[in-house]
Design a protein around this motif. Structure first.
Motif, PDB file in Angstrom:
ATOM      1  N   VAL A  88       0.847  -1.194   0.000  1.00  0.00           N
ATOM      2  CA  VAL A  88       0.000   0.000   0.000  1.00  0.00           C
ATOM      3  C   VAL A  88       0.883   1.245   0.000  1.00  0.00           C
ATOM      4  CG1 VAL A  88      -1.709   1.319   1.308  1.00  0.00           C
ATOM      5  CG2 VAL A  88      -1.906  -1.164   1.156  1.00  0.00           C
ATOM      6  N   GLY A  89       0.560   2.184  -0.875  1.00  0.00           N
ATOM      7  CA  GLY A  89       1.321   3.418  -0.970  1.00  0.00           C
ATOM      8  C   GLY A  89       2.409   3.400  -2.031  1.00  0.00           C
ATOM      9  N   GLN A  90       2.800   2.214  -2.489  1.00  0.00           N
ATOM     10  CA  GLN A  90       3.871   2.172  -3.476  1.00  0.00           C
ATOM     11  C   GLN A  90       3.394   2.677  -4.836  1.00  0.00           C
ATOM     12  OE1 GLN A  90       4.234  -2.450  -3.884  1.00  0.00           O
ATOM     13  NE2 GLN A  90       5.041  -1.620  -5.800  1.00  0.00           N
ATOM     14  N   GLU A  91       4.310   3.237  -5.578  1.00  0.00           N
ATOM     15  CA  GLU A  91       4.013   3.733  -6.913  1.00  0.00           C
ATOM     16  C   GLU A  91       4.131   2.577  -7.902  1.00  0.00           C
ATOM     17  OE1 GLU A  91       6.534   6.800  -8.980  1.00  0.00           O
ATOM     18  OE2 GLU A  91       5.006   8.127  -8.117  1.00  0.00           O
ATOM     19  N   VAL A  92       3.175   2.452  -8.814  1.00  0.00           N
ATOM     20  CA  VAL A  92       3.214   1.347  -9.781  1.00  0.00           C
ATOM     21  C   VAL A  92       3.054   1.871 -11.203  1.00  0.00           C
ATOM     22  CG1 VAL A  92       2.442  -0.533  -8.290  1.00  0.00           C
ATOM     23  CG2 VAL A  92       0.748   0.906  -9.416  1.00  0.00           C
ATOM     24  N   HIS A  93       3.718   1.183 -12.114  1.00  0.00           N
ATOM     25  CA  HIS A  93       3.623   1.500 -13.535  1.00  0.00           C
ATOM     26  C   HIS A  93       2.578   0.567 -14.134  1.00  0.00           C
ATOM     27  CE1 HIS A  93       4.991   1.270 -17.819  1.00  0.00           C
ATOM     28  NE2 HIS A  93       4.984   2.572 -17.644  1.00  0.00           N
ATOM     29  N   VAL A  94       1.470   1.122 -14.612  1.00  0.00           N
ATOM     30  CA  VAL A  94       0.358   0.329 -15.154  1.00  0.00           C
ATOM     31  C   VAL A  94       0.479   0.308 -16.672  1.00  0.00           C
ATOM     32  CG1 VAL A  94      -2.146  -0.002 -15.197  1.00  0.00           C
ATOM     33  CG2 VAL A  94      -1.067   1.145 -13.243  1.00  0.00           C
ATOM     34  N   LYS A  95       0.367  -0.887 -17.243  1.00  0.00           N
ATOM     35  CA  LYS A  95       0.445  -1.037 -18.699  1.00  0.00           C
ATOM     36  C   LYS A  95      -0.732  -1.876 -19.178  1.00  0.00           C
ATOM     37  CE  LYS A  95       3.624  -2.356 -22.408  1.00  0.00           C
ATOM     38  NZ  LYS A  95       4.958  -2.912 -22.741  1.00  0.00           N
ATOM     39  N   VAL A  96      -1.395  -1.417 -20.215  1.00  0.00           N
ATOM     40  CA  VAL A  96      -2.567  -2.114 -20.740  1.00  0.00           C
ATOM     41  C   VAL A  96      -2.175  -3.020 -21.903  1.00  0.00           C
ATOM     42  CG1 VAL A  96      -3.203  -0.310 -22.403  1.00  0.00           C
ATOM     43  CG2 VAL A  96      -4.983  -1.794 -21.473  1.00  0.00           C
ATOM     44  N   ASP A  97      -2.859  -4.155 -22.019  1.00  0.00           N
ATOM     45  CA  ASP A  97      -2.723  -5.014 -23.200  1.00  0.00           C
ATOM     46  C   ASP A  97      -3.433  -4.278 -24.341  1.00  0.00           C
ATOM     47  OD1 ASP A  97      -3.105  -6.846 -25.253  1.00  0.00           O
ATOM     48  OD2 ASP A  97      -3.571  -8.524 -23.930  1.00  0.00           O
ATOM     49  N   TRP A  98      -2.648  -3.541 -25.131  1.00  0.00           N
ATOM     50  CA  TRP A  98      -3.232  -2.612 -26.099  1.00  0.00           C
ATOM     51  C   TRP A  98      -3.990  -3.324 -27.221  1.00  0.00           C
ATOM     52  CZ3 TRP A  98      -5.251   1.788 -26.574  1.00  0.00           C
ATOM     53  CH2 TRP A  98      -5.477   2.355 -27.839  1.00  0.00           C
ATOM     54  N   GLU A  99      -3.502  -4.454 -27.676  1.00  0.00           N
ATOM     55  CA  GLU A  99      -4.192  -5.152 -28.766  1.00  0.00           C
ATOM     56  C   GLU A  99      -5.602  -5.550 -28.340  1.00  0.00           C
ATOM     57  OE1 GLU A  99      -3.636  -8.954 -31.821  1.00  0.00           O
ATOM     58  OE2 GLU A  99      -2.016  -8.407 -30.438  1.00  0.00           O
ATOM     59  N   ARG A 100      -5.734  -6.067 -27.114  1.00  0.00           N
ATOM     60  CA  ARG A 100      -7.053  -6.447 -26.588  1.00  0.00           C
ATOM     61  C   ARG A 100      -7.920  -5.199 -26.406  1.00  0.00           C
ATOM     62  NH1 ARG A 100      -9.568 -10.426 -23.095  1.00  0.00           N
ATOM     63  NH2 ARG A 100     -10.809  -9.451 -21.453  1.00  0.00           N
ATOM     64  N   ARG A 101      -7.332  -4.152 -25.814  1.00  0.00           N
ATOM     65  CA  ARG A 101      -8.087  -2.925 -25.563  1.00  0.00           C
ATOM     66  C   ARG A 101      -8.617  -2.307 -26.851  1.00  0.00           C
ATOM     67  NH1 ARG A 101      -7.561   2.000 -22.975  1.00  0.00           N
ATOM     68  NH2 ARG A 101      -7.881   0.912 -21.013  1.00  0.00           N
ATOM     69  N   PHE A 102      -7.734  -2.148 -27.865  1.00  0.00           N
ATOM     70  CA  PHE A 102      -8.163  -1.492 -29.088  1.00  0.00           C
ATOM     71  C   PHE A 102      -9.219  -2.324 -29.824  1.00  0.00           C
ATOM     72  CE2 PHE A 102      -7.544   0.097 -33.524  1.00  0.00           C
ATOM     73  CZ  PHE A 102      -7.978   1.386 -33.286  1.00  0.00           C
ATOM     74  N   ASP A 103      -9.094  -3.633 -29.741  1.00  0.00           N
ATOM     75  CA  ASP A 103     -10.114  -4.510 -30.323  1.00  0.00           C
ATOM     76  C   ASP A 103     -11.463  -4.243 -29.660  1.00  0.00           C
ATOM     77  OD1 ASP A 103     -11.259  -6.934 -31.676  1.00  0.00           O
ATOM     78  OD2 ASP A 103     -11.308  -7.669 -29.612  1.00  0.00           O
ATOM     79  N   HIS A 104     -11.474  -4.147 -28.332  1.00  0.00           N
ATOM     80  CA  HIS A 104     -12.720  -3.879 -27.614  1.00  0.00           C
ATOM     81  C   HIS A 104     -13.272  -2.489 -27.971  1.00  0.00           C
ATOM     82  CE1 HIS A 104     -11.767  -6.988 -24.206  1.00  0.00           C
ATOM     83  NE2 HIS A 104     -11.998  -7.532 -25.380  1.00  0.00           N
TER      84      HIS A 104
END
Length: 412
Positions: A88-104
């Motif tokens: 809790v409190g830590q900074e995280v780098h979030v990355k999306v599965d772009w191929e799946r996202r753009f398809d949706h």
């Protein structure tokens, strides 16, 4: 509140912080079996990973190096299911599965466009929709859609795509008068925050929580595959958008090439060639069935005419069916003779029939069933069913022959 993924659907990476981390379980289907995975639900300050909703599946992606297996919404929060905990409190780098996202994004915006034009052009309202893994379905409140209407709708949809019409996102307060003017199927009970409107300029304005393209040109193309009969006098319209159309075209072309090689004809003659093959197969099956029936009669007559025949008859054939075995049994006097017949692979699955004196069949049937690892039932001097393995057929024959000999000795 609107998540970052809803404010900017094209953002692929994002830095935020962990708000909470709680133990959780996820039920998933793996190779057709449901499994429960133990892990953790992570709440973030904000997220670019869309939680499922509005008919759209959730995003996949990563929190640092940790894969996100599921994202769900809980009131105003998004829960990210991961296999290992985060502090809790830590900074995280979030990355999306772009191929799946753009398809949706393509499928969802495509649905909005088709839904709007189907209602404007023909008065067909959308009652629900499903974004599937390979194709998507829109449920229209009409018993049927005429082929001419389907073609007209597809042409109009793609004309709007070629016109590069903008798609805008608006956030309105729930008491804003403009909310009453937009299309909606209602808000979820746990909705919180502003109302999100997807506005296809000059075509449609609709409440929606999903991720969308910013311009219809990003849809590339839409293909309406056809319709199927739906529930309660409705029609399911099946469609593909964007990259799915290209994949479908590639798959269809590869299938076409394979058929050209197999059928030795051009694509335009495929239907006629397959029709001829089907008729040939039906004729061969009919001829084969007649031959099997004649063979069954000859097998039974051969046994009956054998001067050295005894009270037990057994026969196995790789090709055959229940009718083949029953014809043999009908031709032989099973009141005096115990008949054991099988068809199928020598040591594989198959069918079996035990016929003879009722008391003998009733006694030996369950033992035959056990040795053949099968399923079956019997009555009136017949016991038949399916065998998982015919590997122990020889043991069954020896057991039945021994029992027949004992019975004969007792009668003498």
């Amino acid at each position: 509140m609107a998540f970052q993924c809803q404010r900017d659907c094209y953002m692929k990476e994002f830095v935020t912080s962990v708000v909470s981390c709680c133990p959780a379980e996820l039920k998933q289907e793996v190779n057709g079996k449901k499994e429960t995975i133990k892990g953790f639900h992570i709440k973030l300050q904000d997220t670019i990973l869309f939680p499922e909703g509005g008919g759209q599946p959730d995003d996949h992606g990563f929190l640092g190096d940790v894969p996100v297996l599921r994202v769900t919404r809980q009131g105003p929060d998004a829960l990210h299911f991961v296999a290992s905990p985060l502090e809790v409190g830590q900074e995280v780098h979030v990355k999306v599965d772009w191929e799946r996202r753009f398809d949706h994004m393509q499928q969802h915006s495509g649905q909005h466009l088709i839904t709007a034009l189907a209602e404007t052009m023909f008065g067909y309202k959308t009652t629900s929709w499903e974004l599937g893994r390979q194709r998507s379905t829109i449920e229209l409140d009409t018993p049927c859609v005429k082929p001419g209407q389907l073609q007209e709708l597809e042409e109009c949809v793609n004309e709007k795509i070629r016109a590069h019409i903008p798609v805008m996102v608006q956030l309105l307060s729930i008491d804003d008068p403009a909310v009453e003017k937009v299309r909606s199927r209602g808000l979820p009970e746990d909705h919180a925050g502003p109302i999100r409107i997807i506005d296809i300029e000059g075509i449609d304005a609709n409440m929606c929580c999903g991720t969308h393209v910013s311009n219809l040109g990003h849809l590339q193309v839409i293909k309406l595959l056809g319709t199927e009969k739906g529930k309660k006098n409705k029609t399911n319209l099946i469609f593909l958008a964007g990259k799915r159309v290209l994949k479908y075209a590639e798959k269809s072309y590869n299938t076409e090439r394979s058929l050209v090689s197999l059928l030795k004809t051009g694509p335009d003659e495929h239907v006629e060639a397959v029709d001829k093959l089907q008729k040939s197969v039906k004729l061969l099956q009919k001829t084969n069935l007649c031959l099997l029936r004649d063979m069954a009669v000859l097998i039974a007559q051969s046994f009956k005419n054998d001067p050295h025949k005894d009270s037990f008859f057994t026969f196995h054939k790789k090709e055959g069916d229940n009718e083949f075995m029953n014809i043999i049994a009908n031709e032989i006097n099973t009141e005096e003779t115990l008949v054991f017949l099988t068809v199928g692979e020598e040591k594989g699955p198959g069918l079996f029939l035990l016929a003879g004196p009722s008391e003998l069949v009733t006694e030996m049937g369950p033992q035959v069933l056990e040795l053949l690892q099968g399923k079956g039932a019997g009555k009136n001097g017949r016991f038949q069913g399916k065998a998982n393995s015919l590997a122990r057929r020889g043991e069954v024959e020896a057991l039945l022959k021994q029992r027949c000999n004992q019975r004969n000795s007792q009668e003498e």
